[in-house]
Design a protein around this motif. Structure first.
Motif: not given
Ligand SMILES: [Zn+2]
Ligand SMILES: [Zn+2]
Length: 306
Positions: A81, A83-84, A206, A208
């Protein structure tokens, strides 16, 4: 070292210190964003875990926090992702002018480069990041099993999804190497585990794969009786009350003592889990940019997040 060499006495991290370089909340130093990044220091080894969302956030925050990444060779991307992964190339290009080996070794888990499908479009966000990184002369190591990265530190690689935690948003699909497609459950989601004298420290981007899947898998692999700390995003902001209660109960059972639920943990989720898991204000917080966790000082969440 491979999993087969993990003995009944797995190595311990001599010390452990983590500094948050990207998360939502910031006070007088650095800027906040939707993203995550942290510097991990243990036994003289320094590792960058994730690189934030916007290209220059971690570059700005490290400057304001006076954190030097030019002596850090290893960088981990917890998953694909943006945002990482967003700061990786900015940081690599910045530090390699000082030290060509800085941020030159990139660790990702199997599945990071799988194509992502949405409607009729197919994108390759992970593969694009890897090829741009290789173009700077960097080396990519793909992790497909729980493995050591430094004495007392491990990368989980892909985490078995024993419990149906579903800690991700969206309904995209992925294309697997054999051409078949499957639900995009972020199969590459990877955590860093430190084995300390107090128990395991789990660092997630995150989370996940589900924080209970991750923590139970880590305890099995390192033969550890308890989890000392969970630090990073655990993507529970949209979770139901039942899910939060279930997660908090499992974390409590595992002996959790410190929770810095940054980034996508969610503010309400963090405080709900803090209460349900019997944690306190001193050892559980969202954390801010510059927040620290260390074995000797515990959680230093930042002025705004105390
Ligand atoms: Zn994510
Ligand atoms: Zn995220």
């Amino acid at each position: 070292m491979c999993a087969a060499t993990l003995s009944a006495q797995p190595p311990q991290a001599a010390d452990f210190r983590l500094t948050v370089l990207s998360t939502q909340t910031a006070d007088s130093r650095g800027i906040g964003e939707w993203g995550f990044s942290a510097l991990i220091e243990s036994g003289g080894k320094r590792i960058l875990f994730d690189t934030g969302n916007r290209p220059d956030t971690v570059a700005i925050n490290t400057k304001e926090l006076q954190v030097d990444l030019s002596t850090v060779e290893d960088v981990i991307l917890s998953h694909s992702h943006g945002d990482h992964t967003g700061g990786l190339l900015t940081l690599r290009k910045q530090v390699m002018t000082k030290n060509p080996k800085a941020l030159s070794r990139l660790w990702v888990a199997k599945g990071f480069a799988y194509p992502r499908l949405s409607g009729n479009s197919e994108r390759t966000p992970g593969a694009d990041v890897l090829s741009a990184f290789r173009a700077t002369g960097g080396e990519v190591i793909e992790v497909d099993n729980f493995r050591s990265i430094a004495p007392g530190l491990w990368l989980t690689g892909p985490v078995p999804r024993k419990h149906p935690e579903r800690n991700w948003s969206g309904s995209g699909r992925i294309r697997l190497p054999d051409g078949a497609t499957a639900e995009d459950n972020l199969p590459e989601d990877m955590a860093l585990i430190a084995n300390t004298a107090r128990g395991l420290v789990v660092v997630t981007g995150c989370g996940h794969a589900g924080i209970i899947n991750i923590s139970e898998y880590a305890r099995t692999q390192v033969s550890s009786p308890r989890i000392e700390a969970v630090i990073g995003g655990i993507h529970l902001f949209p979770a139901s009350d039942e899910t939060l209660a279930w997660t908090a109960a499992r974390l409590k059972e595992q002996g959790l003592h410190v929770l810095m639920g940054s980034h996508c943990t969610g503010v309400e989720a963090l405080y709900r889990i803090r209460s349900l898991a019997g944690l306190t204000r001193a050892n559980s917080s969202t954390g801010a940019v510059g927040a620290r966790y260390s074995l000797d000082k515990g959680l230093e969440a930042g002025t705004i997040a105390r």
